[in-house]
Design a protein around this motif. Structure first.
Motif, PDB file in Angstrom:
ATOM      1  N   SER A  40      22.108   5.535   3.091  1.00 10.90           N
ATOM      2  CA  SER A  40      22.196   5.236   4.581  1.00 10.90           C
ATOM      3  C   SER A  40      21.193   5.908   5.469  1.00 10.90           C
ATOM      4  O   SER A  40      20.513   6.817   5.419  1.00 10.90           O
ATOM      5  N   PRO A  41      20.969   4.824   6.668  1.00 15.75           N
ATOM      6  CA  PRO A  41      19.740   5.127   7.397  1.00 15.75           C
ATOM      7  C   PRO A  41      19.737   6.670   7.969  1.00 15.75           C
ATOM      8  O   PRO A  41      18.695   6.981   8.312  1.00 15.75           O
ATOM      9  N   SER A  42      20.973   6.937   8.161  1.00 17.21           N
ATOM     10  CA  SER A  42      21.229   8.377   8.905  1.00 17.21           C
ATOM     11  C   SER A  42      20.608   9.420   8.183  1.00 17.21           C
ATOM     12  O   SER A  42      20.180  10.370   8.347  1.00 17.21           O
ATOM     13  N   ARG A  43      20.643   9.377   6.785  1.00 15.55           N
ATOM     14  CA  ARG A  43      20.292  10.279   5.918  1.00 15.55           C
ATOM     15  C   ARG A  43      18.808  10.054   5.055  1.00 15.55           C
ATOM     16  O   ARG A  43      18.447  11.071   4.501  1.00 15.55           O
ATOM     17  N   LEU A  44      18.315   8.792   5.694  1.00 10.33           N
ATOM     18  CA  LEU A  44      16.896   8.558   4.944  1.00 10.33           C
ATOM     19  C   LEU A  44      15.847   9.333   5.549  1.00 10.33           C
ATOM     20  O   LEU A  44      15.664   9.496   6.701  1.00 10.33           O
ATOM     21  N   LYS A  45      14.913   9.910   4.789  1.00 14.33           N
ATOM     22  CA  LYS A  45      13.691  10.387   5.310  1.00 14.33           C
ATOM     23  C   LYS A  45      12.505   9.963   4.771  1.00 14.33           C
ATOM     24  O   LYS A  45      12.487   9.357   3.759  1.00 14.33           O
ATOM     25  N   ASP A  46      11.428  10.219   5.259  1.00  8.76           N
ATOM     26  CA  ASP A  46      10.045   9.301   5.054  1.00  8.76           C
ATOM     27  C   ASP A  46       9.197  10.179   4.369  1.00  8.76           C
ATOM     28  O   ASP A  46       9.066  11.384   4.832  1.00  8.76           O
ATOM     29  N   VAL A  47       8.313   9.834   3.541  1.00  9.21           N
ATOM     30  CA  VAL A  47       7.325  10.464   3.011  1.00  9.21           C
ATOM     31  C   VAL A  47       6.175   9.393   3.214  1.00  9.21           C
ATOM     32  O   VAL A  47       6.220   8.343   2.975  1.00  9.21           O
ATOM     33  N   VAL A  48       5.127  10.345   3.821  1.00  7.79           N
ATOM     34  CA  VAL A  48       4.149   9.388   4.524  1.00  7.79           C
ATOM     35  C   VAL A  48       2.985   9.474   3.438  1.00  7.79           C
ATOM     36  O   VAL A  48       2.301  10.514   3.126  1.00  7.79           O
ATOM     37  N   ILE A  49       2.542   8.306   3.135  1.00  7.15           N
ATOM     38  CA  ILE A  49       1.257   8.231   2.208  1.00  7.15           C
ATOM     39  C   ILE A  49       0.060   7.633   3.004  1.00  7.15           C
ATOM     40  O   ILE A  49       0.284   6.605   3.662  1.00  7.15           O
ATOM     41  N   THR A  50      -0.975   8.447   2.920  1.00  9.75           N
ATOM     42  CA  THR A  50      -2.014   7.780   3.932  1.00  9.75           C
ATOM     43  C   THR A  50      -2.833   6.677   3.162  1.00  9.75           C
ATOM     44  O   THR A  50      -2.673   6.492   1.779  1.00  9.75           O
ATOM     45  N   LEU A  51      -3.771   5.849   3.944  1.00  9.20           N
ATOM     46  CA  LEU A  51      -4.332   4.760   3.318  1.00  9.20           C
ATOM     47  C   LEU A  51      -5.411   5.025   2.239  1.00  9.20           C
ATOM     48  O   LEU A  51      -5.445   4.382   1.233  1.00  9.20           O
ATOM     49  N   ASP A  52      -5.934   6.035   2.366  1.00  4.98           N
ATOM     50  CA  ASP A  52      -6.750   6.617   1.223  1.00  4.98           C
ATOM     51  C   ASP A  52      -6.104   7.064  -0.022  1.00  4.98           C
ATOM     52  O   ASP A  52      -6.526   6.875  -1.260  1.00  4.98           O
ATOM     53  N   GLU A  53      -4.851   7.468   0.083  1.00  2.12           N
ATOM     54  CA  GLU A  53      -4.184   7.865  -1.028  1.00  2.12           C
ATOM     55  C   GLU A  53      -3.652   6.631  -1.987  1.00  2.12           C
ATOM     56  O   GLU A  53      -3.514   6.489  -2.997  1.00  2.12           O
ATOM     57  N   LEU A  54      -3.154   5.594  -0.849  1.00  5.30           N
ATOM     58  CA  LEU A  54      -2.765   4.443  -1.674  1.00  5.30           C
ATOM     59  C   LEU A  54      -3.984   3.547  -2.239  1.00  5.30           C
ATOM     60  O   LEU A  54      -3.971   3.093  -3.528  1.00  5.30           O
ATOM     61  N   ALA A  56      -6.395   5.356  -3.709  1.00  7.07           N
ATOM     62  CA  ALA A  56      -6.830   5.931  -4.886  1.00  7.07           C
ATOM     63  C   ALA A  56      -5.627   5.618  -5.990  1.00  7.07           C
ATOM     64  O   ALA A  56      -6.219   5.640  -7.226  1.00  7.07           O
ATOM     65  N   ILE A  57      -4.464   5.270  -5.681  1.00 10.22           N
ATOM     66  CA  ILE A  57      -3.386   4.801  -6.608  1.00 10.22           C
ATOM     67  C   ILE A  57      -3.758   3.529  -7.155  1.00 10.22           C
ATOM     68  O   ILE A  57      -3.732   3.231  -8.421  1.00 10.22           O
ATOM     69  N   ARG A  58      -4.347   2.683  -6.171  1.00  5.75           N
ATOM     70  CA  ARG A  58      -4.762   1.310  -6.465  1.00  5.75           C
ATOM     71  C   ARG A  58      -5.811   1.559  -7.573  1.00  5.75           C
ATOM     72  O   ARG A  58      -5.882   0.745  -8.794  1.00  5.75           O
ATOM     73  N   LEU A  59      -6.998   2.344  -7.215  1.00  9.34           N
ATOM     74  CA  LEU A  59      -8.040   2.334  -8.217  1.00  9.34           C
ATOM     75  C   LEU A  59      -7.546   2.811  -9.524  1.00  9.34           C
ATOM     76  O   LEU A  59      -8.070   2.459 -10.644  1.00  9.34           O
ATOM     77  N   ALA A  60      -6.960   4.052  -9.665  1.00  7.98           N
ATOM     78  CA  ALA A  60      -6.701   4.642 -10.797  1.00  7.98           C
ATOM     79  C   ALA A  60      -5.677   4.177 -11.747  1.00  7.98           C
ATOM     80  O   ALA A  60      -5.734   3.949 -12.882  1.00  7.98           O
ATOM     81  N   ASP A  61      -4.590   3.838 -11.010  1.00  6.27           N
ATOM     82  CA  ASP A  61      -3.358   3.560 -11.815  1.00  6.27           C
ATOM     83  C   ASP A  61      -3.016   1.925 -11.849  1.00  6.27           C
ATOM     84  O   ASP A  61      -2.835   1.478 -12.991  1.00  6.27           O
TER      85      ASP A  61
END
Length: 163
Positions: A40-54, A56-61
């Motif tokens: 539910s939207p009331s219980r939803l928490k956000d995890v923020v990934i920065t563009l440089d982390e994304l 890194a995931i793109r290049l490595a994974d």
């Protein structure tokens, strides 16, 4: 302990030493937020990934590059690339296991086109008052003072909030 010590402990720590350098990032993500189904939207928490982390995931994974090669593309050391990638993996794991949404935003980045050329707008900007002056090659913008307010200038498109 009084009120003053409590407020000091909540402040973001000042990072001593070298400033964080820009990381080269190719393109922007097609989607910037992923939400789990059934939470539910009331219980939803956000995890923020920065563009440089994304990136890194793109290049490595996604592309399967070795850390040294991927670090060269992002213009950081192999150790820094490893720390960025580790941080991204931890955030993704947290979101998947705990049922949090993943949002992609921010980071110390330098946009780069897919052909490998940095996006060089050639403008120095004051983040305080917004004054813009032409960039002169060989003179870093950070060494210039704003002609209007006297604060340091930054290069547009490089580690700034001005686009």
């Amino acid at each position: 302990m009084g009120e003053g010590s409590e407020s000091r402990s909540r402040r973001k720590p000042v990072r001593p030493g070298r400033p964080v350098l820009c990381r080269c990032v190719v393109g922007k993500p097609r989607a910037t937020c992923f939400k789990p189904e059934g939470v539910s939207p009331s219980r939803l928490k956000d995890v923020v990934i920065t563009l440089d982390e994304l990136e890194a995931i793109r290049l490595a994974d996604k592309l399967g590059l070795y850390h040294a090669e991927a670090a060269g593309l992002m213009k950081v050391s192999r150790q820094t690339f490893g720390r960025i990638l580790d941080s991204a993996h931890r955030k993704v794991a947290l979101a998947l296991v705990e049922g949090h949404s993943i949002c992609i935003e921010g980071g110390h980045i330098q946009p780069q086109d897919p052909n490998g050329e940095p996006d060089e707008p050639g403008i120095c900007v004051c983040l305080h008052c917004g004054t813009e002056i032409p960039h002169h090659n060989g003179t870093p913008c950070r060494t210039l003072d704003c002609p209007d307010c006297g604060r340091p200038m930054v290069r547009r498109g490089r580690c700034s909030s001005i686009d």
